[in-house]
Design a protein around this motif. Structure first.
Motif, PDB file in Angstrom:
ATOM      1  N   PRO A 296     -22.334  25.794 -25.914  1.00 26.53           N
ATOM      2  CA  PRO A 296     -23.436  26.677 -25.501  1.00 26.53           C
ATOM      3  C   PRO A 296     -23.617  26.729 -23.988  1.00 26.53           C
ATOM      4  O   PRO A 296     -23.928  27.794 -23.437  1.00 26.53           O
ATOM      5  CB  PRO A 296     -24.655  26.053 -26.204  1.00 26.53           C
ATOM      6  N   ARG A 297     -23.427  25.588 -23.315  1.00 25.75           N
ATOM      7  CA  ARG A 297     -23.560  25.585 -21.862  1.00 25.75           C
ATOM      8  C   ARG A 297     -22.508  26.480 -21.229  1.00 25.75           C
ATOM      9  O   ARG A 297     -22.808  27.237 -20.289  1.00 25.75           O
ATOM     10  CB  ARG A 297     -23.425  24.152 -21.347  1.00 25.75           C
ATOM     11  N   MET A 298     -21.297  26.428 -21.728  1.00 28.78           N
ATOM     12  CA  MET A 298     -20.215  27.255 -21.209  1.00 28.78           C
ATOM     13  C   MET A 298     -20.512  28.741 -21.410  1.00 28.78           C
ATOM     14  O   MET A 298     -20.301  29.570 -20.515  1.00 28.78           O
ATOM     15  CB  MET A 298     -18.922  26.866 -21.917  1.00 28.78           C
ATOM     16  N   LEU A 299     -21.013  29.087 -22.599  1.00 26.04           N
ATOM     17  CA  LEU A 299     -21.324  30.483 -22.887  1.00 26.04           C
ATOM     18  C   LEU A 299     -22.469  30.996 -22.017  1.00 26.04           C
ATOM     19  O   LEU A 299     -22.437  32.127 -21.529  1.00 26.04           O
ATOM     20  CB  LEU A 299     -21.668  30.643 -24.369  1.00 26.04           C
ATOM     21  N   VAL A 300     -23.491  30.154 -21.825  1.00 28.34           N
ATOM     22  CA  VAL A 300     -24.605  30.555 -20.964  1.00 28.34           C
ATOM     23  C   VAL A 300     -24.113  30.830 -19.547  1.00 28.34           C
ATOM     24  O   VAL A 300     -24.492  31.829 -18.915  1.00 28.34           O
ATOM     25  CB  VAL A 300     -25.709  29.477 -20.961  1.00 28.34           C
ATOM     26  N   ALA A 301     -23.256  29.951 -19.029  1.00 31.58           N
ATOM     27  CA  ALA A 301     -22.728  30.142 -17.676  1.00 31.58           C
ATOM     28  C   ALA A 301     -21.945  31.447 -17.577  1.00 31.58           C
ATOM     29  O   ALA A 301     -22.131  32.232 -16.631  1.00 31.58           O
ATOM     30  CB  ALA A 301     -21.847  28.963 -17.281  1.00 31.58           C
ATOM     31  N   GLY A 302     -21.076  31.705 -18.534  1.00 27.05           N
ATOM     32  CA  GLY A 302     -20.286  32.925 -18.487  1.00 27.05           C
ATOM     33  C   GLY A 302     -21.126  34.180 -18.604  1.00 27.05           C
ATOM     34  O   GLY A 302     -20.962  35.139 -17.839  1.00 27.05           O
ATOM     35  N   LEU A 303     -22.058  34.197 -19.566  1.00 30.18           N
ATOM     36  CA  LEU A 303     -22.884  35.382 -19.779  1.00 30.18           C
ATOM     37  C   LEU A 303     -23.839  35.616 -18.610  1.00 30.18           C
ATOM     38  O   LEU A 303     -24.047  36.755 -18.180  1.00 30.18           O
ATOM     39  CB  LEU A 303     -23.670  35.224 -21.083  1.00 30.18           C
TER      40      LEU A 303
END
Length: 699
Positions: free
Chosen positions: A428-435
Motif C-alpha cells: 500500500p505504501r508503494m501504491l500511495v507513492a506512485g499514485l
C-alpha cells in the motif's frame, strides 16, 4: 566637449531624482513620515514592555524604566522584556534597511531578505553548524549565517536572470531556492533532533531573549552597517538612474552595488543569527516609506529603519497579546501573516504598471530534444520503469525480501511473514507513492499551462500550503478524529487557498503573473499558520516536520482507496481538457480570438489541478518539486502537446515519488528520510539546469 556632455548628464540626472518640488526642496512630507514613525515606535515599544505571561502593571513598567529597584517585576522588565524589545528594534531596522538596499541594487520592487533566499540560506548554515561544528558555531555564528545567506542570494540572483531578470522571475527563483534549502534544513533537523533541540521555535523567528547577550552582539554590526550606508546615500541615489548615466557621473557602479549588497546581507544575517529568519520586514517597511514619496536614500534608509523597527516590535507585541490563551507565538509567523496581503497588494500594483511584462517573462519554452522518441515508446518505457521501481521498493527495506518471494506473495502464495510485510505495509505504501506522484505531476502540468508560467506548481500557487493548514487545523481541533476525514480537510484548505488566489486575480483576467505572486503570498501565510499550529499544539517536531516535508511513512490501504478514485476520475478530465489547454499557451488576446473563453478554461483547469494536489497533500504531506520537474521533463521529451505531455508527466511523477520513497527507506537504514526531502535533493540540480536553460533561451 566630453566635459560639457558630462555636465549635461549630471544636470538631467539631478533633475530626474524623485521627491523634489520645483524649488529643489523635499518639502515637509519626510518630516511628517519621520515623526509618525517615531510616534508609532514609541507607543509600540512601551506596549511591548507591558505584554507577556507575567501580569505586570503599567505603573511597574514605568517605574522599572525611570527608577529601577531590585524586585521581581523590575528585574523581569529590565532583564527579559527590555532586551527582547531592543532586539526587536535592532532586527526590524536591520531587515528594513537590507530590503531597501536589495531593492535598489537589483532594481526589483519584490527584492528582500526573504525573496532573495537570504533568510533560508542563513538558517540552513546555522542549523548545519549546530550539528557538525557546535563549538565553532558558538563562537562564530555570524560567519556561518553570512556565508549561507550570501550563497543563497547569489543562487537566486543568478538563476533569476541577474540584471536581466524580471521581478516575478527573481521572486519565483527565490521561492524555489528557499524550498530547496528548507528541505536540507528539515533533513538535518529530523536526523539530528538531539543536537538541535529548541531550534524549531527559533527557526520560525522568535525575539525571545533571556539576557542582553543578543543585543550586545548585534548592535555594533547593525548600527555600524546602517551608519556606513547613510554615509553613502548619494552613491545609492545615482544607482537608481540608468547605468550609462551613473557612469557618466563618475559613479563606480559595480563597486557601489557590491558594497550595498554586502552590507544588506551582513546586517540581515546578523539578525538571523540571533532571532532566526523573520520574513517580509524588508519588503513592507521600504514600500511604506516609498509610498509616502520618500525615494531619496538620505530619507529612505533612516525612515525605513524606523518603520521596520516599529513593524517588528508591533508584530511581536501582537503575538504576546494572545500569550495567555495560546502561548508563545513566533514573531516571524506574525510578520508573514502581515506580509502576505502586502505582497498581494504589490502584485496588483505591478500588474497595473507592467501588463506586458507577463508575457515576456512567462514563456513555457525551455528547449527540447533534437531527436524525439515516439510517444508510444516513451509511454511503454516509463510504464516499465515505474513497475521496476515498484518491484525494487517491495524487495528493499530493513528486511530484504527476495524477488521470488515477492512474486509468490503477489500471486497468492508465499510465506506468512513475507505476506504480512508486503501486503500490510510495503504494497500500500508503494501504491500511495506512485499514485500521489502521478497526481502531483498532473497537477503541476495543468497549473503551468493555466498560469502560463514554467515555474507553476501546487506549492508555488499555495494549494499545498492551504491543504496543510486544513489538515493540521483538523488534527489540532479534533485530535481523536478518524484519518478518513483528512482528505476532506485538505480539499477544503487547498480549495480555500486557491479561491483566495483566483478571486484576487479575477479582476486582472486571471493574469499569470498575478496568480503566481498571489500564490507565493498565500504559501507564505500557509507556512506561517502551520508553524504556529505546530508550536501551539505542542506537536512532536519529528512527525510535524516529516508531514510538512512530505512523507509516505506508515501509509496503508485507506490512503490507497482515497488516491485511486482521484487518479481514475481527475486525470482523464485533465486529459480531456487538453485541446483547450494547448490554446492557453498563446497570449490571452490570441486565445480569445480563436474562440476560447480564457478565464473559464483557466478556472476549470485550476479546479482539477487543485483537487489533485489537495488530495495528494492529505495523503503524503507537502511533497514539492514533483509538480515542477515532471512536467518540464515531459515537455522536453514530447513537446508542448498537452495530452501527451500530461500522460508522460504523470508516469514520470509516479516514478519520481516511488523512487524517492524507496531511496528514503534504504539510504540510512534503520532511519528514514521523508520522500519529500529526497525529491528536493534529487530535483535541485535539475532545477538549477532548467532555470539556467530557460534564461539562455530567453536571452
Amino acid at each position: 566637449m566630453r566635459f560639457m556632455k558630462r555636465e549635461l548628464a549630471a544636470a538631467s540626472a539631478l533633475n530626474a531624482l524623485p521627491n523634489r518640488n520645483a524649488s529643489g526642496k523635499v518639502g515637509w512630507r519626510p518630516l511628517w513620515v519621520l515623526l509618525g514613525g517615531l510616534a508609532a515606535l514609541s507607543i509600540l515599544t512601551f506596549l511591548s514592555l507591558t505584554q507577556g505571561l507575567a501580569n505586570i502593571s503599567v505603573r511597574s513598567v514605568i517605574m522599572a524604566i525611570i527608577s529601577p529597584q531590585d524586585i521581581a517585576d523590575h528585574n523581569m522588565i529590565r532583564g527579559v522584556r527590555l532586551p527582547r524589545t531592543v532586539m526587536g528594534l535592532l532586527s526590524g531596522a536591520a531587515l528594513a534597511v537590507a530590503g531597501a538596499l536589495m531593492q535598489t541594487v537589483t532594481r526589483n520592487p519584490l527584492a528582500s531578505e526573504t525573496t532573495l533566499g537570504v533568510n533560508a540560506g542563513a538558517y540552513l548554515a546555522v542549523v548545519a553548524g549546530s550539528i557538525f561544528w557546535p563549538a565553532m558555531l558558538h563562537q562564530f555564528s555570524l560567519p556561518f549565517a553570512v556565508v549561507g545567506g550570501t550563497l543563497a542570494a547569489a543562487a537566486v540572483y543568478g538563476l533569476g536572470g541577474g540584471r536581466k531578470g524580471t521581478p516575478i522571475r527573481i521572486a519565483l527563483s527565490g521561492m524555489i531556492i528557499t524550498l530547496v534549502l528548507s528541505s536540507f534544513t528539515s533533513a538535518f533537523i529530523l536526523l539530528n533532533q538531539e543536537s538541535v533541540k529548541g531550534i524549531f521555535l527559533w527557526g520560525s523567528g522568535s525575539l525571545l531573549q533571556n539576557d542582553w547577550d543578543g543585543v550586545g552582539f548585534s548592535w555594533p554590526w547593525i548600527i555600524g552597517g546602517i551608519a556606513i550606508i547613510c554615509a553613502a546615500v548619494r552613491h545609492l541615489d545615482v544607482l537608481t538612474l540608468s547605468e550609462e548615466t551613473a557612469r557618466s557621473l563618475g559613479q563606480k557602479v559595480i563597486g557601489t552595488r557590491i558594497m550595498a549588497m554586502a552590507i544588506a546581507i551582513l546586517i540581515a544575517c546578523v539578525s538571523v543569527s540571533v532571532v532566526g529568519p523573520i520574513g517580509f520586514i524588508g519588503l513592507i517597511a521600504p514600500h511604506v516609506v516609498r509610498m509616502s514619496g520618500l525615494t531619496r536614500h538620505a530619507w529612505l534608509i533612516p525612515v525605513s529603519a524606523l518603520w521596520g523597527a516599529a513593524i517588528l516590535v508591533g508584530a511581536d507585541t501582537l503575538a504576546r497579546v494572545f500569550a495567555d490563551a495560546y502561548g508563545e507565538l513566533p514573531a516571524g509567523a506574525v510578520t508573514a501573516m502581515i506580509g502576505a496581503p502586502w505582497l498581494i497588494m504589490l502584485a496588483l500594483k505591478i500588474s497595473r504598471k507592467a501588463q506586458s511584462a507577463t508575457n515576456s517573462g512567462s514563456s513555457m519554452s525551455v528547449g527540447g530534444m533534437q531527436r524525439r522518441f515516439p510517444y508510444t515508446v516513451l509511454v511503454a518505457a516509463f510504464s516499465i520503469l515505474l513497475i521496476v521501481v515498484w518491484i525494487a521498493s517491495l524487495t528493499s527495506g530493513s528486511m530484504h525480501i527476495p524477488l521470488s518471494e515477492v512474486m509468490a506473495v503477489l500471486t497468492g502464495h508465499g510465506e506468512d511473514l513475507y505476506r504480512q510485510i508486503l501486503i500490510d505495509f510495503r504494497l500500500p505504501r508503494m501504491l500511495v507513492a506512485g499514485l500521489a506522484g502521478m497526481a502531483l505531476a498532473a497537477s503541476g502540468s495543468l497549473l503551468q499551462s493555466a498560469v502560463r508560467n514554467p515555474l507553476g506548481d501546487p506549492q508555488v500557487i499555495g494549494v499545498t500550503g492551504g491543504a496543510g493548514v486544513g489538515v493540521l487545523l483538523l488534527m489540532v481541533a479534533i485530535p481523536q478524529i478518524a484519518m478518513g476525514w483528512m482528505p476532506a480537510a485538505a480539499i477544503i484548505g487547498g480549495v480555500g487557498a486557491a479561491a483566495v488566489v483566483y478571486s484576487v486575480s479575477w479582476k486582472r483576467g486571471l493574469n499569470p503573473t498575478i496568480i503566481t505572486l498571489v500564490g507565493i503570498a498565500v504559501s507564505a501565510a500557509g507556512a506561517a499558520i502551520i508553524s504556529m499550529l505546530v508550536i501551539q499544539a505542542e506537536m512532536k517536531i519529528a512527525p510535524a516536520l516529516a508531514w510538512m516535508a512530505g512523507s509516505t511513512y506508515g501509509r496503508g490501504w485507506p490512503e490507497v482507496w482515497q488516491m485511486v478514485p482521484t487518479v481514475c476520475i481527475l486525470l482523464p478530465i485533465g486529459w480531456w481538457l487538453g485541446r483547450r489547454v494547448d490554446l492557453l499557451s498563446f497570449s490571452d488576446e490570441s486565445s480569445t480570438g480563436l474562440g476560447l473563453r480564457v478565464r473559464r478554461v483557466r478556472l476549470y483547469v485550476a479546479i482539477v489541478a487543485v483537487l489533485l494536489a489537495s488530495i495528494s497533500a492529505a495523503n503524503v504531506g507537502a511533497v514539492g518539486f514533483i509538480g515542477l520537474l515532471a512536467p518540464h521533463a515531459a515537455r522536453i521529451l514530447v513537446g508542448s502537446h498537452h495530452r501527451r505531455a500530461m500522460v508522460i508527466s504523470a508516469l514520470l511523477g509516479g516514478v519520481l515519488l516511488a523512487a524517492a520513497d524507496w531511496i528514503g527507506r534504504i539510504v540510512i537504514i534503520p532511519k528514514e528520510l521523508p520522500s519529500g526531502i529526497v525529491t528536493a535533493l534529487l530535483g535541485a540540480p535539475y532545477l538549477a539546469f532548467l532555470m539556467y536553460k530557460a534564461g539562455k533561451t530567453r536571452n
